[in-house]
Design a protein around this motif. Sequence first.
Motif, PDB file in Angstrom:
ATOM      1  N   UNK A 149      -2.057  -8.061   2.431  1.00 52.28           N
ATOM      2  CA  UNK A 149      -0.643  -7.669   2.504  1.00 52.28           C
ATOM      3  C   UNK A 149       0.154  -8.356   1.406  1.00 52.28           C
ATOM      4  N   UNK A 150      -0.134  -9.637   1.168  1.00 51.70           N
ATOM      5  CA  UNK A 150       0.549 -10.383   0.104  1.00 51.70           C
ATOM      6  C   UNK A 150       0.314  -9.718  -1.242  1.00 51.70           C
ATOM      7  N   UNK A 151      -0.933  -9.340  -1.491  1.00 53.83           N
ATOM      8  CA  UNK A 151      -1.291  -8.689  -2.760  1.00 53.83           C
ATOM      9  C   UNK A 151      -0.589  -7.346  -2.880  1.00 53.83           C
ATOM     10  N   UNK A 152      -0.600  -6.568  -1.805  1.00 56.50           N
ATOM     11  CA  UNK A 152       0.030  -5.248  -1.816  1.00 56.50           C
ATOM     12  C   UNK A 152       1.531  -5.342  -2.066  1.00 56.50           C
ATOM     13  N   UNK A 153       2.177  -6.307  -1.420  1.00 58.63           N
ATOM     14  CA  UNK A 153       3.624  -6.463  -1.583  1.00 58.63           C
ATOM     15  C   UNK A 153       3.977  -6.934  -2.992  1.00 58.63           C
ATOM     16  N   UNK A 154       3.158  -7.830  -3.543  1.00 62.63           N
ATOM     17  CA  UNK A 154       3.434  -8.380  -4.869  1.00 62.63           C
ATOM     18  C   UNK A 154       3.251  -7.330  -5.965  1.00 62.63           C
ATOM     19  N   UNK A 155       2.227  -6.507  -5.822  1.00 64.36           N
ATOM     20  CA  UNK A 155       1.887  -5.545  -6.875  1.00 64.36           C
ATOM     21  C   UNK A 155       2.122  -4.104  -6.442  1.00 64.36           C
ATOM     22  N   UNK A 156       3.169  -3.910  -5.623  1.00 63.10           N
ATOM     23  CA  UNK A 156       3.445  -2.603  -5.046  1.00 63.10           C
ATOM     24  C   UNK A 156       3.675  -1.533  -6.111  1.00 63.10           C
ATOM     25  N   UNK A 157       4.461  -1.880  -7.145  1.00 60.59           N
ATOM     26  CA  UNK A 157       4.766  -0.865  -8.159  1.00 60.59           C
ATOM     27  C   UNK A 157       3.530  -0.470  -8.968  1.00 60.59           C
ATOM     28  N   UNK A 158       2.606  -1.424  -9.142  1.00 65.91           N
ATOM     29  CA  UNK A 158       1.362  -1.110  -9.848  1.00 65.91           C
ATOM     30  C   UNK A 158       0.489  -0.203  -8.989  1.00 65.91           C
TER      31      UNK A 158
END
Length: 309
Positions: A280-289
């Motif tokens: 979830x942390x990864x998804x939230x951080x790199x959401x636009x990518x």
Amino acid sequence: MARKKKSDQLFHEYFEEWIELYKVGAIRSVTLQKYYMSQQRIVELAPHLKIGELNRKQYQQLLNDYALTHEKQTTMDFHHQLKGAILDAVDEGLIEKNPTRKIIIKGKKPGEKKIKFLNQFEVQALLRQLNLTEEINWDWFILLVTKTGLRFSEALALTPDDFDFSKQKIIVSKTWNYKGTMGEFQPTKNESSKRKVQIDWQTAMQFSQLIKNADKNKPIFVKSRVFNSTVNNHLRTLCMKADIPIITIHGLRHTHASLLLFAGVSIASVATRLGHSSMTTTQETYLHIIHELENQDNDKIMRHLSLLM
């Protein structure tokens, strides 16, 4: 002269004593500083508030005042720090009822946050500017962070014993407290941060030669006191020479993750490599990518379906 009751103690004084009793020596110094910063905010926002007078209405007002200049998540963190001390005060009988019950967390509107990272061509331009000498320098540090995505404090803490050259892996088990006057090893950000990061054979060969005579238990990059600004200023100079966007060392961590995602590496693998506690942390951080990759996938899907005629 009547003795001052404990409940007449100022809230910010009680909170400071609580920090020293329960937090000093039990948490990382970086986290401890955040508690002391919260204590200073109480001094500024409610300097005359007594612990025995703290009720739900006054506590909500304190949070509201804090939220005027902070985002919602920061206000939530502030609340959680204060809540620990307040619940202890309730248990001690200093406060009659729990004032933190059903509290409302507010906050100013967050600014648009878009992480800064370099694309593959910009990374190559940056690496061409590195002066990779026969001895360890900050250019080697920049190369390693670019290729591993390690946090600044994790990379600083690396010793020769943290390199497993036979398996081409770096063992991340600690960080370096560069904010302290002397500097010292300290625990990782969380348990998930303890990990083994695979490196390419070329990097493994380079570092095996660089550190072969170094003290096994001492940080390879730390020769004296280290300042984050010093390394970032050096990186800034390199970015300007390469004529690419200026980023920070933390931006190199984002760059590493972004390149992996664009290369098709799974979010789960990127999360593990970065030491995130959850995907979830990864998804939230790199959401636009991730959204950009989804758009690319949709184009591929449509092209594929159009061929099914």
